[in-house]
Design an enzyme around this catalytic site. Structure first.
Site, PDB file in Angstrom:
ATOM      1  CD  GLU B  62      -2.709  -1.081   2.585  1.00  0.00           C
ATOM      2  OE1 GLU B  62      -3.838  -1.575   2.548  1.00  0.00           O
ATOM      3  OE2 GLU B  62      -2.204  -0.578   3.613  1.00  0.00           O
ATOM      4  CG  ASP B 233      -4.684  -4.460  10.540  1.00  0.00           C
ATOM      5  OD1 ASP B 233      -4.993  -5.559  10.059  1.00  0.00           O
ATOM      6  OD2 ASP B 233      -3.534  -4.147  10.829  1.00  0.00           O
TER       7      ASP B 233
END
Lengths: 346, 346
Positions: B62, B233
């Site tokens: 990411e 998460d």
């Protein structure tokens, strides 16, 4: 390359320059072009995300990620036209290649110089498929940071040996001629765009102002030439009169991005264009005949940066052109990050 | 900091550890928490882009960019649960801070350790607004890489001095107790989640498996506690039974992201949640009373990384905890990139 898990090979600006010179600029451009062609032939494997742009009054900062499913790459690049006034590059960049399987970076590198090389290599790849056969003369309008790279890529890959240079700032053309002195070109400094394009087989436009300017007007463009439009590369920045676009067969890297950023932002959104990868893969025709005007509307795409990072990594192994960067925490026990921190104490 | 334009200050893993120890871990966490609170109070100035994720079978890479209009920051972070088997971190990260005005990077740093610190500081910031008054005992379920950071952040910022540790792997709890030995906690190793939560004012869940697991069931959660849910998460990874969520007042960093990645992915998309910045800015109430169950559904957001980068940069100046990285090409004449390349030759 190192087997230490904490270490990422890093190519600094200094190492990059020495590596490019050690390989030879023209050979570097040729091998990089071959890597780009290889990746364009397998276009469908790439994750083609739009670039992630953060715009401000003075410019833009972009992240350009892509992946072929095995390797991931991204480039950080800015575009700040006013930077030249403070002695900075208008475009500076760095990039990272990473392993998709474990997410670890495997290369960090400067990409200001590497981007200049890949942009030129990309232009030459396009011209190999689009320029008239036997092209030897290229006009370069805009003789800034990209000009010499274009000249050498077109020498190495297309066979250009004669250059016609023009820039609104004559000192830029002089700089360009001086830098290219040792490479065996026949170079002529021209008094304007009309003078520059006279007799040129290929016209490269590579000006830098962040605004729409008309570098080339329709009357200057004769039949049969190839236009390599490098400078018009963001919203609001174009170089060519729209009439030229309407007379040309237009080739682009990735249409959704080029329609926003390229010369074709001046045309309706459904104006036909051909993605270059289709020509390279043999799915579409490049140049059809000697009177056709071809136009490569170049804006730069993440896949090209991926190719550049991949090529760079392939030539690094066993050389002294990188440093080991202590970028990744690597505790003996992955769960014991805190213990590693404590043990760093005196 | 250097005035050479080519140079970017770089904080390696080694320098980061030495910097954190020189400042002191608890002081570092406290000052970082203060920076996070400062940035959360001016939440509206941040460009809140979704993170740019590249997913694969084994994990995700990411890019998390944000900007406050003056400074731009991004973090590169991977998440690869199987990495522990090959001795790698499941999460490794690095980050960059840049000047929006000229687009030049002004800091490059490891962020594996820095992220562990900011995650813990963020949790403690939330707990200061949400945990019951006078809380001194915290259960930590999942005693991996994040556990000790959480413990110290809650000691420094909330006043926790008693820990109840549980992990399905008893050696992880033993490691955690060993690492925390010098910090003055009363530490008890527990035989299960039920044992761990007994008498705890705060329950921190920080397990690492990339799958939905029920670390906490509803019957274990008594009135008045604060749950700090750190481990759930990403899409498909949660730790809490949905019944707990339904009994709790839920606080999140940035709702659009948490609904995809946090515990609340188990709830309907319109389930009410409060963004934590509103509590910090005084626009919303945190804990109302002693029987309320509060839940911080933490997933990590780009603004926290921005705060961490900004805090790091503020403490670097004048220290020896960074190196100069030759990352940006800086020709004497910005148009003469090629000339600089040629001059790097012998």
């Amino acid at each position: 390359m190192s087997v230490q898990l904490n270490v990422v090979p890093f190519v600094s600006v200094d190492k990059m320059m020495k590596l490019v010179l050690a390989i030879g600029i023209e050979r570097f451009l040729s091998e990089l072009a071959a890597t780009i062609e290889e990746d364009f032939r397998r276009w469908h494997v790439f994750d083609k995300q739009p670039r992630v742009a953060s715009h401000s009054a003075d410019g833009v900062i972009e992240l350009m990620p892509t992946s072929d499913g095995t390797t991931y790459g991204f480039k950080y690049v800015n575009g700040h036209p006013k930077n030249a006034h403070s002695g900075r590059q208008t475009v500076a960049a760095f990039g990272v290649l990473a392993d998709v399987g474990n997410g670890y970076p495997m290369l960090l590198t400067e990409m200001t110089i590497l981007t200049a090389l890949r942009t030129a290599a990309m232009s030459a790849v396009a011209a190999r498929h689009l320029a008239p056969k036997g092209a030897r003369t290229m006009a370069i309008i805009g003789n800034g940071a990209q000009a010499e790279f274009q000249a050498l890529a077109f020498k190495a890959l297309v066979g250009i040996d004669s250059l016609r240079l023009y820039d609104i700032d004559a000192s830029a053309s002089a700089k360009c001629r001086r830098n290219l002195g040792r490479f065996g070109f026949d170079i002529r400094l021209c008094s304007g765009a009309a003078d520059a394009v006279e007799g040129a087989d290929i016209v490269t436009t590579a000006t830098a102002d962040k605004q729409s300017a008309t570098i080339l007007t329709d009357n200057l463009v004769g039949p049969g030439i190839h236009i390599n439009a490098v400078g018009g590369d963001c919203p609001g920045k174009t170089e060519l009169h729209p009439d030229i676009l309407r007379r040309s067969d237009i080739f682009v890297e990735y249409a959704p991005q080029t329609r926003l950023e390229g010369e074709i932002q001046q045309l309706p959104a459904d104006h036909p264009v051909t993605e270059l990868w289709r020509v390279i893969a043999g799915e579409a025709t490049g140049r059809r005949d000697g009177r056709q005007i071809t136009l490569f509307d170049s804006v730069g795409f993440a896949v090209e940066d991926f190719s550049a990072l991949r090529y760079l990594r392939s030539v690094l192994a066993g050389t002294r052109f990188f440093e080991d960067l202590d970028l990744l925490a690597d505790p003996d026990d992955p769960r014991d990050l805190f213990g590693m921190l404590l043990r760093a104490g005196p």
